[in-house]
Design a protein around this motif. Structure first.
Motif, short mmCIF file in Angstrom:
data_model
loop_
_atom_site.label_atom_id
_atom_site.label_comp_id
_atom_site.label_asym_id
_atom_site.label_seq_id
_atom_site.Cartn_x
_atom_site.Cartn_y
_atom_site.Cartn_z
N ASP A 1 0.80 -1.23 0.00
CA ASP A 1 0.00 0.00 0.00
C ASP A 1 0.83 1.28 0.00
N LEU A 2 1.97 1.25 0.63
CA LEU A 2 2.83 2.43 0.66
C LEU A 2 3.30 2.81 -0.75
N TYR A 3 3.44 1.83 -1.62
CA TYR A 3 4.01 2.05 -2.96
C TYR A 3 2.96 2.14 -4.06
N SER B 1 -5.60 0.11 1.83
CA SER B 1 -5.72 1.35 2.58
C SER B 1 -6.63 2.34 1.85
#
Length: 184
Positions: free
Chosen positions: A86-88, A107
């Motif tokens: 999710d961060l990327y 997210s």
């Protein structure tokens, strides 16, 4: 069940609805945490991607396969928990990724990116890695061979079963299930 072929056109993505189960065929790539991190770092440094790694319109399967058995293109290959990417994911979607395949929740930032970039998130069957490997017709490493099982591979798949978990409108199968469960 309906069968879709990659790359999936925007118009087709927009017609897919949360909860719909279908077969996916064509070419996809695999990438997990380490590959995602490396791609994002390359983008941030303004570096070119390795040859043969084009993100535009691609479908990415969050998976790291086991070694192939003799006569098979790949070993067991099951979905990785998508939330780890999710961060990327929003940045990679801005660079062209349209389709993500994994398991589990995403997210709010990823759901927003799915809507913004007209993408889709498919859930694959967790716990059925050996069965899913039977849908892979060919596999080759196309980037980051040094990452071993987390190298980016290009797979040719046939009738790979997936379910629309988050559609291009942001409707979320996991949220619908949570609401229905809370009514019981």
């Amino acid at each position: 069940m309906r069968e879709l072929f990659t790359p999936i056109e925007d118009e087709t993505i927009e017609l897919l609805s949360v909860g719909e189960t279908l077969y996916l065929s064509g070419t996809i790539i695999t990438a997990r945490d380490a590959a995602h991190l490396r791609l994002v770092e390359m983008i941030e440094r303004g570096e070119e991607f390795p040859p043969h790694l084009e993100l535009q319109g691609r479908a990415v399967f969050y998976a790291g396969p086991s070694p192939a058995k003799p006569g098979r293109p790949i070993g067991s290959i099951g979905p990785t928990t998508a939330g780890r990417m999710d961060l990327y994911a929003p940045l990679l979607m801005s660079k062209g990724i349209k389709v993500m395949i994994g398991k589990g929740l995403r997210s709010p930032e990823v759901i927003k990116a799915i809507v913004q970039y007209r993408g889709i998130y498919f859930a694959a069957i967790g716990g059925a890695a050996a069965l899913m490997a039977k849908c892979v017709r060919s596999a080759k490493v196309i980037a980051f061979d040094d990452l071993g099982t987390e190298a980016i591979r290009e797979l040719v798949i046939e009738k790979f079963p997936v379910t629309v978990a988050i559609d291009s409108q942001g409707r979320n199968l996991y949220e619908q299930g949570r609401r229905e469960y809370s009514r019981v």
